[in-house]
Design a protein around this motif. Structure first.
Motif, PDB file in Angstrom:
ATOM      1  N   GLY A  47       0.837  -1.197   0.000  1.00 24.90           N
ATOM      2  CA  GLY A  47       0.000   0.000   0.000  1.00 24.90           C
ATOM      3  C   GLY A  47       0.865   1.238   0.000  1.00 24.90           C
ATOM      4  O   GLY A  47       2.097   1.165   0.049  1.00 24.90           O
ATOM      5  N   GLY A  48       0.223   2.404  -0.051  1.00 25.29           N
ATOM      6  CA  GLY A  48       0.926   3.677   0.048  1.00 25.29           C
ATOM      7  C   GLY A  48       1.982   3.897  -1.008  1.00 25.29           C
ATOM      8  O   GLY A  48       1.812   3.536  -2.181  1.00 25.29           O
ATOM      9  N   ILE A  49       3.108   4.474  -0.591  1.00 23.68           N
ATOM     10  CA  ILE A  49       4.200   4.783  -1.522  1.00 23.68           C
ATOM     11  C   ILE A  49       4.724   3.523  -2.184  1.00 23.68           C
ATOM     12  O   ILE A  49       5.001   3.501  -3.384  1.00 23.68           O
ATOM     13  CB  ILE A  49       5.370   5.458  -0.789  1.00 23.68           C
ATOM     14  N   GLY A  50       4.878   2.458  -1.395  1.00 25.02           N
ATOM     15  CA  GLY A  50       5.439   1.230  -1.948  1.00 25.02           C
ATOM     16  C   GLY A  50       4.610   0.668  -3.081  1.00 25.02           C
ATOM     17  O   GLY A  50       5.159   0.242  -4.112  1.00 25.02           O
ATOM     18  N   ALA A  51       3.292   0.651  -2.905  1.00 29.51           N
ATOM     19  CA  ALA A  51       2.418   0.140  -3.961  1.00 29.51           C
ATOM     20  C   ALA A  51       2.473   1.037  -5.193  1.00 29.51           C
ATOM     21  O   ALA A  51       2.507   0.547  -6.335  1.00 29.51           O
ATOM     22  CB  ALA A  51       0.985   0.028  -3.444  1.00 29.51           C
ATOM     23  N   ALA A  52       2.489   2.354  -4.979  1.00 26.35           N
ATOM     24  CA  ALA A  52       2.573   3.280  -6.110  1.00 26.35           C
ATOM     25  C   ALA A  52       3.879   3.091  -6.869  1.00 26.35           C
ATOM     26  O   ALA A  52       3.909   3.120  -8.113  1.00 26.35           O
ATOM     27  CB  ALA A  52       2.449   4.719  -5.617  1.00 26.35           C
ATOM     28  N   GLY A  82       8.942  14.428   2.549  1.00 27.08           N
ATOM     29  CA  GLY A  82       8.140  15.185   3.487  1.00 27.08           C
ATOM     30  C   GLY A  82       6.766  14.552   3.609  1.00 27.08           C
ATOM     31  O   GLY A  82       6.569  13.389   3.253  1.00 27.08           O
ATOM     32  N   PRO A  83       5.779  15.295   4.109  1.00 27.89           N
ATOM     33  CA  PRO A  83       4.433  14.744   4.263  1.00 27.89           C
ATOM     34  C   PRO A  83       3.860  14.278   2.927  1.00 27.89           C
ATOM     35  O   PRO A  83       4.013  14.947   1.901  1.00 27.89           O
ATOM     36  CB  PRO A  83       3.621  15.927   4.819  1.00 27.89           C
ATOM     37  N   MET A  84       3.220  13.120   2.955  1.00 23.21           N
ATOM     38  CA  MET A  84       2.596  12.570   1.758  1.00 23.21           C
ATOM     39  C   MET A  84       1.195  12.096   2.089  1.00 23.21           C
ATOM     40  O   MET A  84       0.898  11.750   3.239  1.00 23.21           O
ATOM     41  CB  MET A  84       3.429  11.409   1.205  1.00 23.21           C
ATOM     42  N   LEU A  85       0.357  12.076   1.094  1.00 24.54           N
ATOM     43  CA  LEU A  85      -1.037  11.671   1.285  1.00 24.54           C
ATOM     44  C   LEU A  85      -1.123  10.147   1.347  1.00 24.54           C
ATOM     45  O   LEU A  85      -1.499   9.482   0.388  1.00 24.54           O
ATOM     46  CB  LEU A  85      -1.911  12.228   0.156  1.00 24.54           C
ATOM     47  N   THR A  86      -0.757   9.615   2.499  1.00 21.76           N
ATOM     48  CA  THR A  86      -0.784   8.173   2.737  1.00 21.76           C
ATOM     49  C   THR A  86      -1.507   7.916   4.059  1.00 21.76           C
ATOM     50  O   THR A  86      -1.696   8.829   4.865  1.00 21.76           O
ATOM     51  CB  THR A  86       0.645   7.605   2.831  1.00 21.76           C
ATOM     52  N   PRO A  87      -1.888   6.667   4.305  1.00 21.63           N
ATOM     53  CA  PRO A  87      -2.518   6.335   5.597  1.00 21.63           C
ATOM     54  C   PRO A  87      -1.656   6.703   6.796  1.00 21.63           C
ATOM     55  O   PRO A  87      -2.172   7.007   7.870  1.00 21.63           O
ATOM     56  CB  PRO A  87      -2.719   4.817   5.494  1.00 21.63           C
ATOM     57  N   MET A  88      -0.319   6.699   6.637  1.00 19.47           N
ATOM     58  CA  MET A  88       0.563   7.050   7.744  1.00 19.47           C
ATOM     59  C   MET A  88       0.330   8.490   8.193  1.00 19.47           C
ATOM     60  O   MET A  88       0.313   8.795   9.385  1.00 19.47           O
ATOM     61  CB  MET A  88       2.024   6.849   7.348  1.00 19.47           C
ATOM     62  N   LEU A  89       0.140   9.403   7.218  1.00 15.98           N
ATOM     63  CA  LEU A  89      -0.112  10.797   7.563  1.00 15.98           C
ATOM     64  C   LEU A  89      -1.453  10.936   8.265  1.00 15.98           C
ATOM     65  O   LEU A  89      -1.584  11.626   9.278  1.00 15.98           O
ATOM     66  CB  LEU A  89      -0.088  11.666   6.298  1.00 15.98           C
ATOM     67  N   PRO A 115      -8.145  16.959   7.608  1.00 17.49           N
ATOM     68  CA  PRO A 115      -8.099  17.058   6.143  1.00 17.49           C
ATOM     69  C   PRO A 115      -7.850  18.468   5.622  1.00 17.49           C
ATOM     70  O   PRO A 115      -7.351  18.632   4.508  1.00 17.49           O
ATOM     71  CB  PRO A 115      -9.487  16.550   5.719  1.00 17.49           C
ATOM     72  N   ASP A 116      -8.200  19.492   6.405  1.00 13.63           N
ATOM     73  CA  ASP A 116      -8.027  20.865   5.932  1.00 13.63           C
ATOM     74  C   ASP A 116      -6.713  21.497   6.407  1.00 13.63           C
ATOM     75  O   ASP A 116      -6.479  22.690   6.219  1.00 13.63           O
ATOM     76  CB  ASP A 116      -9.198  21.728   6.389  1.00 13.63           C
ATOM     77  N   HIS A 117      -5.841  20.688   7.003  1.00 12.75           N
ATOM     78  CA  HIS A 117      -4.545  21.195   7.481  1.00 12.75           C
ATOM     79  C   HIS A 117      -3.676  21.576   6.284  1.00 12.75           C
ATOM     80  O   HIS A 117      -3.695  20.906   5.252  1.00 12.75           O
ATOM     81  CB  HIS A 117      -3.841  20.124   8.316  1.00 12.75           C
ATOM     82  N   PRO A 118      -2.900  22.664   6.398  1.00 16.80           N
ATOM     83  CA  PRO A 118      -2.025  23.072   5.277  1.00 16.80           C
ATOM     84  C   PRO A 118      -1.080  21.973   4.811  1.00 16.80           C
ATOM     85  O   PRO A 118      -0.752  21.898   3.619  1.00 16.80           O
ATOM     86  CB  PRO A 118      -1.240  24.252   5.876  1.00 16.80           C
ATOM     87  N   ILE A 119      -0.622  21.110   5.735  1.00 17.63           N
ATOM     88  CA  ILE A 119       0.270  20.015   5.341  1.00 17.63           C
ATOM     89  C   ILE A 119      -0.417  19.109   4.326  1.00 17.63           C
ATOM     90  O   ILE A 119       0.188  18.679   3.337  1.00 17.63           O
ATOM     91  CB  ILE A 119       0.709  19.206   6.581  1.00 17.63           C
ATOM     92  N   VAL A 120      -1.700  18.821   4.567  1.00 17.62           N
ATOM     93  CA  VAL A 120      -2.451  17.944   3.666  1.00 17.62           C
ATOM     94  C   VAL A 120      -2.601  18.589   2.296  1.00 17.62           C
ATOM     95  O   VAL A 120      -2.505  17.924   1.255  1.00 17.62           O
ATOM     96  CB  VAL A 120      -3.819  17.595   4.270  1.00 17.62           C
ATOM     97  N   LYS A 121      -2.809  19.885   2.289  1.00 15.95           N
ATOM     98  CA  LYS A 121      -3.033  20.588   1.025  1.00 15.95           C
ATOM     99  C   LYS A 121      -1.781  20.611   0.140  1.00 15.95           C
ATOM    100  O   LYS A 121      -1.883  20.702  -1.079  1.00 15.95           O
ATOM    101  CB  LYS A 121      -3.504  22.010   1.309  1.00 15.95           C
ATOM    102  N   THR A 122      -0.609  20.555   0.777  1.00 19.81           N
ATOM    103  CA  THR A 122       0.629  20.622  -0.006  1.00 19.81           C
ATOM    104  C   THR A 122       1.311  19.263  -0.152  1.00 19.81           C
ATOM    105  O   THR A 122       2.295  19.150  -0.886  1.00 19.81           O
ATOM    106  CB  THR A 122       1.631  21.593   0.659  1.00 19.81           C
ATOM    107  N   ALA A 123       0.807  18.245   0.541  1.00 17.34           N
ATOM    108  CA  ALA A 123       1.440  16.919   0.500  1.00 17.34           C
ATOM    109  C   ALA A 123       1.313  16.294  -0.882  1.00 17.34           C
ATOM    110  O   ALA A 123       0.299  16.445  -1.570  1.00 17.34           O
ATOM    111  CB  ALA A 123       0.807  16.006   1.552  1.00 17.34           C
ATOM    112  N   ALA A 124       2.356  15.574  -1.271  1.00 18.43           N
ATOM    113  CA  ALA A 124       2.357  14.882  -2.566  1.00 18.43           C
ATOM    114  C   ALA A 124       1.567  13.590  -2.476  1.00 18.43           C
ATOM    115  O   ALA A 124       1.434  12.988  -1.402  1.00 18.43           O
ATOM    116  CB  ALA A 124       3.789  14.581  -2.984  1.00 18.43           C
ATOM    117  N   THR A 125       1.042  13.150  -3.598  1.00 16.47           N
ATOM    118  CA  THR A 125       0.385  11.850  -3.662  1.00 16.47           C
ATOM    119  C   THR A 125       1.443  10.767  -3.857  1.00 16.47           C
ATOM    120  O   THR A 125       2.560  11.050  -4.334  1.00 16.47           O
ATOM    121  CB  THR A 125      -0.605  11.792  -4.825  1.00 16.47           C
TER     122      THR A 125
END
Length: 254
Positions: free
Chosen positions: A15-20, A181-188, A195-205
């Motif tokens: 899952g997450g980065i590894g699956a991608a 840095g922060p990424m849109l994964t289950p870990m984050l 969901p509306d945190h600035p980190i989420v808005k700038t995190a990479a998929t």
């Protein structure tokens, strides 16, 4: 290094980065072996890619050997071992008391990389070619104020990557350390970030991250960053270490 026809093991690829990355590397023509502690994730991703996978706990050296043996039996010698599995855990401000948590972080973020290197380096050195890619974190260049075990072991992971590169680069071994840095994964999301945190808005998929990793592997870059945050941390430490520590102190909730 080009990924086409390369045999690649990716840990934490259920899952997450590894699956991608497994999907993206396969698109590049790599022969990917999937492994994760999540058996359902391994089955799903391996089936999608029409490849092999093994659900194991890579904090155990015997499990790392089992994955390597599966890769060799199926595709031949391993060209790239991507040590990607990680565990952040919940924020626990200033918690130094949980030995089990410290041991898990050490085994997963450091020793699993050591076990992988022990397993694949001899054959890579014989061929004079091979690639060791490890995921650390931007935390390895800074720190996480509320996660001491995570911070310390991610620093150790980066240090091990540095040692591998310095020791074996002249013998044909490529080494990269990915410090995202922060990424849109289950870990984050597990950190309780709204969901509306600035980190989420700038995190990479994960898919964006996988694209960047393909480019970095192509040029064999040692330190792979996916945002300015990592470089900013390095610059801040080099410019005024005392001020950097003071800035970090302002962020802690301990």
């Amino acid at each position: 290094m080009k990924l086409r026809d390369k045999v690649v093991v990716i840990t934490g690829s259920g899952g997450g980065i590894g699956a991608a990355c497994a999907r993206r590397f396969a698109d590049e023509g790599a022969k990917v072996v999937v492994t994760d502690v999540d058996s359902d994730g391994v089955t799903r991703v391996a089936s999608e890619l029409a490849t092999v996978g093994l659900a194991v706990d890579i904090t155990e050296e015997g499990s790392v050997h089992a994955v390597a043996e599966l890769a060799r039996r199926t595709y031949g010698q391993i060209d790239i071992w991507f040590s990607n599995a990680g565990y952040a855990g919940p924020p626990r401000a200033g918690d130094l008391s949980d030995d089990q948590l410290w041991q898990l972080n050490w085994q997963l973020h450091v020793m699993s990389h050591v076990y992988a290197a022990r397993e694949v380096l001899p054959a890579m050195l014989d061929r004079g070619d091979g690639y060791l890619l490890q995921t650390a974190s931007v935390v390895a260049l800074a720190l996480h104020p509320d996660k001491p075990a995570y911070s310390v072991t991610k620093h150790a992971a980066l240090s091990f990557s540095e040692w591998l590169a310095a020791t074996y680069r002249r013998r044909g071994i490529k080494v990269s350390c990915f410090c995202p840095g922060p990424m849109l994964t289950p870990m984050l999301m597990a950190d309780g970030v709204p969901p509306d945190h600035p980190i989420v808005k700038t995190a990479a998929t994960p898919e964006q991250v996988a694209d960047r990793l393909v480019d970095a592997i192509d040029v064999e870059r040692f330190l792979i960053l996916d945002s300015p945050l990592g470089q900013d941390c390095l610059t801040a430490k080099a410019t005024d270490y005392e001020q950097w520590v003071q800035d970090m102190a302002q962020q802690t909730t301990a």
